[in-house]
Scaffold this motif. Sequence first.
Motif, PDB file in Angstrom:
ATOM      1  N   PRO A 293       2.784  -7.644  15.257  1.00  0.00           N
ATOM      2  CA  PRO A 293       2.635  -7.440  16.704  1.00  0.00           C
ATOM      3  C   PRO A 293       1.177  -7.223  17.074  1.00  0.00           C
ATOM      4  O   PRO A 293       0.448  -6.501  16.389  1.00  0.00           O
ATOM      5  N   LYS A 294       0.731  -7.852  18.139  1.00  0.00           N
ATOM      6  CA  LYS A 294      -0.657  -7.704  18.550  1.00  0.00           C
ATOM      7  C   LYS A 294      -0.854  -6.374  19.267  1.00  0.00           C
ATOM      8  O   LYS A 294       0.099  -5.761  19.756  1.00  0.00           O
ATOM      9  N   GLY A 295      -2.077  -5.931  19.333  1.00  0.00           N
ATOM     10  CA  GLY A 295      -2.383  -4.695  20.030  1.00  0.00           C
ATOM     11  C   GLY A 295      -3.066  -3.690  19.134  1.00  0.00           C
ATOM     12  O   GLY A 295      -3.691  -4.044  18.130  1.00  0.00           O
ATOM     13  N   ARG A 296      -2.936  -2.423  19.482  1.00  0.00           N
ATOM     14  CA  ARG A 296      -3.602  -1.347  18.758  1.00  0.00           C
ATOM     15  C   ARG A 296      -2.585  -0.309  18.323  1.00  0.00           C
ATOM     16  O   ARG A 296      -1.715   0.084  19.103  1.00  0.00           O
ATOM     17  N   CYS A 297      -2.734   0.143  17.100  1.00  0.00           N
ATOM     18  CA  CYS A 297      -1.849   1.156  16.523  1.00  0.00           C
ATOM     19  C   CYS A 297      -2.590   2.486  16.512  1.00  0.00           C
ATOM     20  O   CYS A 297      -3.640   2.610  15.872  1.00  0.00           O
ATOM     21  N   GLU A 298      -2.080   3.490  17.203  1.00  0.00           N
ATOM     22  CA  GLU A 298      -2.725   4.793  17.259  1.00  0.00           C
ATOM     23  C   GLU A 298      -2.187   5.757  16.208  1.00  0.00           C
ATOM     24  O   GLU A 298      -2.720   6.855  16.039  1.00  0.00           O
ATOM     25  N   THR A 299      -1.144   5.369  15.495  1.00  0.00           N
ATOM     26  CA  THR A 299      -0.599   6.208  14.431  1.00  0.00           C
ATOM     27  C   THR A 299      -1.556   6.218  13.241  1.00  0.00           C
ATOM     28  O   THR A 299      -2.007   5.161  12.805  1.00  0.00           O
ATOM     29  N   PRO A 300      -1.906   7.386  12.714  1.00  0.00           N
ATOM     30  CA  PRO A 300      -2.781   7.413  11.534  1.00  0.00           C
ATOM     31  C   PRO A 300      -2.193   6.614  10.375  1.00  0.00           C
ATOM     32  O   PRO A 300      -1.001   6.707  10.078  1.00  0.00           O
ATOM     33  N   VAL A 301      -3.031   5.816   9.750  1.00  0.00           N
ATOM     34  CA  VAL A 301      -2.605   4.916   8.675  1.00  0.00           C
ATOM     35  C   VAL A 301      -3.550   5.084   7.490  1.00  0.00           C
ATOM     36  O   VAL A 301      -4.760   5.221   7.660  1.00  0.00           O
ATOM     37  N   SER A 302      -2.993   5.088   6.287  1.00  0.00           N
ATOM     38  CA  SER A 302      -3.774   5.232   5.062  1.00  0.00           C
ATOM     39  C   SER A 302      -3.778   3.933   4.271  1.00  0.00           C
ATOM     40  O   SER A 302      -2.901   3.074   4.456  1.00  0.00           O
ATOM     41  N   LEU A 303      -4.738   3.793   3.384  1.00  0.00           N
ATOM     42  CA  LEU A 303      -4.731   2.655   2.460  1.00  0.00           C
ATOM     43  C   LEU A 303      -3.449   2.624   1.634  1.00  0.00           C
ATOM     44  O   LEU A 303      -3.014   1.559   1.196  1.00  0.00           O
ATOM     45  N   LEU A 304      -2.824   3.777   1.425  1.00  0.00           N
ATOM     46  CA  LEU A 304      -1.578   3.806   0.665  1.00  0.00           C
ATOM     47  C   LEU A 304      -0.459   3.122   1.441  1.00  0.00           C
ATOM     48  O   LEU A 304       0.423   2.485   0.844  1.00  0.00           O
ATOM     49  N   ASP A 305      -0.486   3.258   2.763  1.00  0.00           N
ATOM     50  CA  ASP A 305       0.484   2.527   3.580  1.00  0.00           C
ATOM     51  C   ASP A 305       0.284   1.022   3.435  1.00  0.00           C
ATOM     52  O   ASP A 305       1.245   0.246   3.410  1.00  0.00           O
ATOM     53  N   LEU A 306      -0.967   0.621   3.332  1.00  0.00           N
ATOM     54  CA  LEU A 306      -1.259  -0.801   3.147  1.00  0.00           C
ATOM     55  C   LEU A 306      -0.767  -1.274   1.786  1.00  0.00           C
ATOM     56  O   LEU A 306      -0.258  -2.392   1.658  1.00  0.00           O
ATOM     57  N   SER A 307      -0.887  -0.432   0.768  1.00  0.00           N
ATOM     58  CA  SER A 307      -0.381  -0.789  -0.564  1.00  0.00           C
ATOM     59  C   SER A 307       1.105  -1.107  -0.504  1.00  0.00           C
ATOM     60  O   SER A 307       1.567  -2.122  -1.046  1.00  0.00           O
ATOM     61  N   ALA A 308       1.858  -0.236   0.165  1.00  0.00           N
ATOM     62  CA  ALA A 308       3.302  -0.447   0.295  1.00  0.00           C
ATOM     63  C   ALA A 308       3.608  -1.684   1.121  1.00  0.00           C
ATOM     64  O   ALA A 308       4.565  -2.416   0.852  1.00  0.00           O
ATOM     65  N   THR A 309       2.778  -1.934   2.132  1.00  0.00           N
ATOM     66  CA  THR A 309       2.988  -3.091   3.006  1.00  0.00           C
ATOM     67  C   THR A 309       2.809  -4.401   2.257  1.00  0.00           C
ATOM     68  O   THR A 309       3.577  -5.352   2.447  1.00  0.00           O
ATOM     69  N   ILE A 310       1.796  -4.468   1.397  1.00  0.00           N
ATOM     70  CA  ILE A 310       1.565  -5.693   0.624  1.00  0.00           C
ATOM     71  C   ILE A 310       2.774  -5.989  -0.253  1.00  0.00           C
ATOM     72  O   ILE A 310       3.261  -7.133  -0.321  1.00  0.00           O
ATOM     73  N   ALA A 311       3.278  -4.966  -0.941  1.00  0.00           N
ATOM     74  CA  ALA A 311       4.450  -5.174  -1.798  1.00  0.00           C
ATOM     75  C   ALA A 311       5.649  -5.631  -0.974  1.00  0.00           C
ATOM     76  O   ALA A 311       6.327  -6.605  -1.326  1.00  0.00           O
ATOM     77  N   LYS A 312       5.898  -4.952   0.143  1.00  0.00           N
ATOM     78  CA  LYS A 312       7.058  -5.304   0.974  1.00  0.00           C
ATOM     79  C   LYS A 312       6.915  -6.702   1.550  1.00  0.00           C
ATOM     80  O   LYS A 312       7.918  -7.418   1.723  1.00  0.00           O
ATOM     81  N   HIS A 313       5.689  -7.096   1.869  1.00  0.00           N
ATOM     82  CA  HIS A 313       5.449  -8.414   2.448  1.00  0.00           C
ATOM     83  C   HIS A 313       5.968  -9.522   1.537  1.00  0.00           C
ATOM     84  O   HIS A 313       6.399 -10.577   2.004  1.00  0.00           O
ATOM     85  N   PHE A 314       5.926  -9.263   0.239  1.00  0.00           N
ATOM     86  CA  PHE A 314       6.408 -10.247  -0.736  1.00  0.00           C
ATOM     87  C   PHE A 314       7.769  -9.852  -1.302  1.00  0.00           C
ATOM     88  O   PHE A 314       8.151 -10.317  -2.378  1.00  0.00           O
ATOM     89  N   ASP A 315       8.476  -8.973  -0.587  1.00  0.00           N
ATOM     90  CA  ASP A 315       9.812  -8.519  -1.003  1.00  0.00           C
ATOM     91  C   ASP A 315       9.791  -7.887  -2.380  1.00  0.00           C
ATOM     92  O   ASP A 315      10.707  -8.071  -3.192  1.00  0.00           O
ATOM     93  N   CYS A 316       8.724  -7.119  -2.647  1.00  0.00           N
ATOM     94  CA  CYS A 316       8.588  -6.414  -3.922  1.00  0.00           C
ATOM     95  C   CYS A 316       8.656  -4.908  -3.686  1.00  0.00           C
ATOM     96  O   CYS A 316       8.510  -4.427  -2.555  1.00  0.00           O
ATOM     97  N   THR A 317       8.853  -4.165  -4.755  1.00  0.00           N
ATOM     98  CA  THR A 317       8.905  -2.705  -4.699  1.00  0.00           C
ATOM     99  C   THR A 317       7.694  -2.129  -5.402  1.00  0.00           C
ATOM    100  O   THR A 317       7.379  -2.511  -6.535  1.00  0.00           O
ATOM    101  N   LEU A 318       7.007  -1.218  -4.733  1.00  0.00           N
ATOM    102  CA  LEU A 318       5.834  -0.563  -5.315  1.00  0.00           C
ATOM    103  C   LEU A 318       6.298   0.692  -6.037  1.00  0.00           C
ATOM    104  O   LEU A 318       6.701   1.676  -5.409  1.00  0.00           O
ATOM    105  N   ASP A 319       6.250   0.688  -7.360  1.00  0.00           N
ATOM    106  CA  ASP A 319       6.719   1.811  -8.158  1.00  0.00           C
ATOM    107  C   ASP A 319       5.840   3.044  -7.924  1.00  0.00           C
ATOM    108  O   ASP A 319       4.630   2.956  -7.813  1.00  0.00           O
ATOM    109  N   GLY A 320       6.493   4.199  -7.882  1.00  0.00           N
ATOM    110  CA  GLY A 320       5.754   5.449  -7.818  1.00  0.00           C
ATOM    111  C   GLY A 320       5.133   5.772  -6.490  1.00  0.00           C
ATOM    112  O   GLY A 320       4.296   6.665  -6.390  1.00  0.00           O
TER     113      GLY A 320
END
Length: 328
Positions: A293-320
Amino acid sequence: MESVPTEVAPKFVEAGYTPSPICVPARASFATGRYPHQTRLWDNAMPYTGQIPGWGHALQRSGIPVESIGKLHYRDENDPAGFDVEHIPMNVVGGVGMVWASIRAEDERVDAPGRMLGDYIGPGYSKYTDYDAAVTARTKAWFEDRAASGDTRPWCLYVGLVAPHFPLVVPQEFYDLYPHDFLPVPKLHPRDGYQRHPWVEKQNAFMNSEGKFRNEDERLAAIASYYGLCSWLDSNVGEILTGLDASGFGENTTVVYSSDHGDNVGARGLWGKSNLYQESTAIPMIMAGKGVPKGRCETPVSLLDLSATIAKHFDCTLDGAEGIRSLG
């Protein structure tokens, strides 16, 4: 990195943060989706070895081609760090890193070797600007090679550029974008009466970049060079995205741009990072692609959230990575 159509508006994260304002621990946390207290990698002398599995390993288990080009700041390219191939990787020096800056034995520290920001500050070229140019060229060639291969599988490519990391040397055309007369005044400077916290004072005394400027003009040159390096980085990212489109991947790739930490750039008389002020911990984060979705996200986001997002994007599970949310 998967492909993004140029006409798709990106999602800007207003409050992106690193899990550690130190290069090597932050990169290990991003690779694994775990906090530094979980990885036990605390400083720049404790590089990631691939022993703790991360999103790259998750993609590999699912048969997703995953490669890297450029800076990683891990231990060694022969370590199983979650990439099928590491193209022109930059890792920590000698596989060891900055032992002299260790936080584990503070009383055993030695003086920093030379001036942290570089012996010379200003317009020109350095081994890092040359490296970024090489990473950009290699990435564009990678897109061409991938397109020519006929392989239609989804893929993930991590690209690591160095700028705006010191030395503060930047090509003239980018330095000239920031005349000294128009530079913002760093906030809360000690010479204006601001008193730093005792711990910050102690930590800064280890390198004291502000105190090592030869004169006021060089201090302004440092600010202009840092901003210039940010624009140099933007230029290289633009070339990479142009190459993405030219290869035919621009209509079906998701692109994420972020960083491992920020920089104080003179605020409070501090340079570099290694503290928990906003300047040091805040990071850019932009995502664009189909379904984003376009726009701006005001919710605080961490690089760890991005780690989980990359895995989910490819239908994978990030262990631990329990408790870490996906941005999707």
